[in-house]
Write a protein that holds these residues in place. Structure first.
Motif, PDB file in Angstrom:
ATOM      1  N   PRO A  75      16.893 133.956  77.667  1.00 44.01           N
ATOM      2  CA  PRO A  75      15.615 133.438  78.177  1.00 44.01           C
ATOM      3  C   PRO A  75      15.659 133.244  79.697  1.00 44.01           C
ATOM      4  N   ILE A  76      14.654 133.787  80.369  1.00 39.21           N
ATOM      5  CA  ILE A  76      14.544 133.687  81.821  1.00 39.21           C
ATOM      6  C   ILE A  76      13.132 133.218  82.133  1.00 39.21           C
ATOM      7  N   GLU A  77      12.993 132.093  82.809  1.00 36.73           N
ATOM      8  CA  GLU A  77      11.667 131.535  83.091  1.00 36.73           C
ATOM      9  C   GLU A  77      11.003 132.163  84.306  1.00 36.73           C
ATOM     10  N   SER A  78      11.760 132.492  85.311  1.00 38.97           N
ATOM     11  CA  SER A  78      11.184 133.052  86.531  1.00 38.97           C
ATOM     12  C   SER A  78      10.706 134.484  86.288  1.00 38.97           C
ATOM     13  N   ALA A  79       9.427 134.744  86.568  1.00 37.46           N
ATOM     14  CA  ALA A  79       8.863 136.087  86.358  1.00 37.46           C
ATOM     15  C   ALA A  79       9.584 137.122  87.220  1.00 37.46           C
ATOM     16  N   LEU A  94      13.033 137.745  85.710  1.00 43.96           N
ATOM     17  CA  LEU A  94      12.889 138.498  84.469  1.00 43.96           C
ATOM     18  C   LEU A  94      12.631 139.967  84.764  1.00 43.96           C
ATOM     19  N   ALA A  95      11.748 140.260  85.700  1.00 41.43           N
ATOM     20  CA  ALA A  95      11.451 141.650  86.064  1.00 41.43           C
ATOM     21  C   ALA A  95      12.708 142.357  86.564  1.00 41.43           C
ATOM     22  N   THR A  96      13.519 141.668  87.344  1.00 42.17           N
ATOM     23  CA  THR A  96      14.768 142.245  87.842  1.00 42.17           C
ATOM     24  C   THR A  96      15.732 142.514  86.685  1.00 42.17           C
ATOM     25  N   ALA A  97      15.844 141.568  85.768  1.00 41.41           N
ATOM     26  CA  ALA A  97      16.746 141.731  84.620  1.00 41.41           C
ATOM     27  C   ALA A  97      16.286 142.882  83.719  1.00 41.41           C
ATOM     28  N   VAL A  98      14.982 142.997  83.501  1.00 45.94           N
ATOM     29  CA  VAL A  98      14.463 144.083  82.662  1.00 45.94           C
ATOM     30  C   VAL A  98      14.740 145.422  83.325  1.00 45.94           C
ATOM     31  N   ARG A  99      14.490 145.519  84.608  1.00 41.53           N
ATOM     32  CA  ARG A  99      14.747 146.782  85.331  1.00 41.53           C
ATOM     33  C   ARG A  99      16.232 147.157  85.240  1.00 41.53           C
ATOM     34  N   PHE A 100      17.116 146.173  85.373  1.00 41.67           N
ATOM     35  CA  PHE A 100      18.555 146.431  85.267  1.00 41.67           C
ATOM     36  C   PHE A 100      18.903 146.909  83.855  1.00 41.67           C
ATOM     37  N   GLN A 101      18.379 146.234  82.826  1.00 42.84           N
ATOM     38  CA  GLN A 101      18.655 146.605  81.437  1.00 42.84           C
ATOM     39  C   GLN A 101      18.072 147.978  81.099  1.00 42.84           C
ATOM     40  N   ALA A 102      16.955 148.315  81.718  1.00 46.62           N
ATOM     41  CA  ALA A 102      16.282 149.593  81.440  1.00 46.62           C
ATOM     42  C   ALA A 102      17.193 150.781  81.727  1.00 46.62           C
ATOM     43  N   ARG A 103      18.086 150.639  82.681  1.00 44.58           N
ATOM     44  CA  ARG A 103      19.008 151.736  83.005  1.00 44.58           C
ATOM     45  C   ARG A 103      19.809 152.175  81.782  1.00 44.58           C
ATOM     46  N   ASP A 104      20.100 151.239  80.877  1.00 45.77           N
ATOM     47  CA  ASP A 104      20.861 151.556  79.670  1.00 45.77           C
ATOM     48  C   ASP A 104      19.960 151.926  78.489  1.00 45.77           C
ATOM     49  N   GLU A 105      18.673 151.684  78.606  1.00 49.94           N
ATOM     50  CA  GLU A 105      17.763 151.840  77.472  1.00 49.94           C
ATOM     51  C   GLU A 105      16.904 153.096  77.509  1.00 49.94           C
ATOM     52  N   ILE A 106      16.651 153.628  78.682  1.00 50.19           N
ATOM     53  CA  ILE A 106      15.738 154.771  78.761  1.00 50.19           C
ATOM     54  C   ILE A 106      16.488 156.051  79.139  1.00 50.19           C
ATOM     55  N   PRO A 107      16.096 157.168  78.532  1.00 54.22           N
ATOM     56  CA  PRO A 107      16.817 158.426  78.757  1.00 54.22           C
ATOM     57  C   PRO A 107      16.290 159.233  79.942  1.00 54.22           C
ATOM     58  N   MET A 108      16.082 158.547  81.069  1.00 53.54           N
ATOM     59  CA  MET A 108      15.654 159.237  82.283  1.00 53.54           C
ATOM     60  C   MET A 108      16.146 158.424  83.466  1.00 53.54           C
ATOM     61  N   PRO A 109      16.326 159.072  84.598  1.00 46.56           N
ATOM     62  CA  PRO A 109      16.733 158.309  85.778  1.00 46.56           C
ATOM     63  C   PRO A 109      15.689 157.244  86.105  1.00 46.56           C
ATOM     64  N   GLY A 117       8.220 136.777  73.023  1.00 45.46           N
ATOM     65  CA  GLY A 117       8.665 135.460  72.587  1.00 45.46           C
ATOM     66  C   GLY A 117      10.174 135.327  72.516  1.00 45.46           C
ATOM     67  N   ILE A 118      10.583 134.135  72.170  1.00 44.72           N
ATOM     68  CA  ILE A 118      12.008 133.810  72.026  1.00 44.72           C
ATOM     69  C   ILE A 118      12.356 133.917  70.540  1.00 44.72           C
ATOM     70  N   VAL A 119      13.472 134.587  70.255  1.00 48.45           N
ATOM     71  CA  VAL A 119      13.936 134.742  68.877  1.00 48.45           C
ATOM     72  C   VAL A 119      15.395 134.317  68.794  1.00 48.45           C
ATOM     73  N   GLU A 120      15.795 133.897  67.624  1.00 47.92           N
ATOM     74  CA  GLU A 120      17.195 133.543  67.379  1.00 47.92           C
ATOM     75  C   GLU A 120      17.952 134.791  66.949  1.00 47.92           C
ATOM     76  N   THR A 121      19.079 135.034  67.580  1.00 50.01           N
ATOM     77  CA  THR A 121      19.934 136.167  67.249  1.00 50.01           C
ATOM     78  C   THR A 121      21.344 135.638  67.004  1.00 50.01           C
ATOM     79  N   PRO A 122      22.256 136.463  66.510  1.00 53.73           N
ATOM     80  CA  PRO A 122      23.646 136.005  66.348  1.00 53.73           C
ATOM     81  C   PRO A 122      24.258 135.536  67.678  1.00 53.73           C
TER      82      PRO A 122
END
Length: 157
Positions: free
Chosen positions: A83-87, A90-105, A117-122
């Motif tokens: 969970p990240i409250e600062s918009a 969060l945008a920076t974290a999503v962009r960083f994670q996207a490098r591993d998630e999308i099949p294009m530069p 939303g927030i979900v409970e995971t292991p």
């Protein structure tokens, strides 16, 4: 005003929202074969001409449009982040994670995301995010054709 561009066809729908969605105006036109292939613009000038013609024939249509895009080169992924409250963070974290998630530069992609939303995971509480990526050149061709037709793109969906 919503605009859909598909192989062989363009369609526009003007809606009003007042407790429910009501189509107040609309039009559709045919595209010559090959103008749009597999959901991508192959002939920008021909598409611009077809859009110009459609708006000329239906003068009551709003020129501000949201363009609907659907094809195989759009990637949708669900990602989970702490969970990240600062918009901005969060945008920076999503962009960083996207490098591993999308099949294009990442530099060739246009990214957007929505937090669901927030979900409970292991691993504990995580923010669930729907990430969407599209190739920049594909979107540029659609926007170029729309603008050349005198339309004012307000967004891409």
């Amino acid at each position: 005003m919503g605009l859909t561009i598909e192989p062989g066809r363009i369609a526009a729908a003007q809606v009003s929202v007042n407790g429910r969605i009501v189509v107040t105006d609309g039009a559709r036109g045919e595209l010559a074969p090959g103008v749009v292939r597999d959901g991508e613009v192959a002939d920008v000038e021909a598409l611009a001409g077809a859009l110009r013609d459609l708006w000329r024939e239906h003068g009551s249509l709003d020129r501000r449009v949201r363009i609907g895009v659907a094809n195989a080169r759009i990637v949708v992924r669900t990602v989970y982040l702490p969970p990240i409250e600062s918009a901005k963070e969060l945008a920076t974290a999503v962009r960083f994670q996207a490098r591993d998630e999308i099949p294009m530069p990442i530099e060739d992609a246009v990214l957007d995301f929505h937090t669901t939303g927030i979900v409970e995971t292991p691993e504990g509480a995580r923010q669930r995010i729907v990430l969407v990526a599209a190739r920049r050149d594909m979107l540029t061709d659609m926007l170029t054709a729309a603008r050349a037709a005198g339309l004012k793109p307000a967004g891409i969906d």
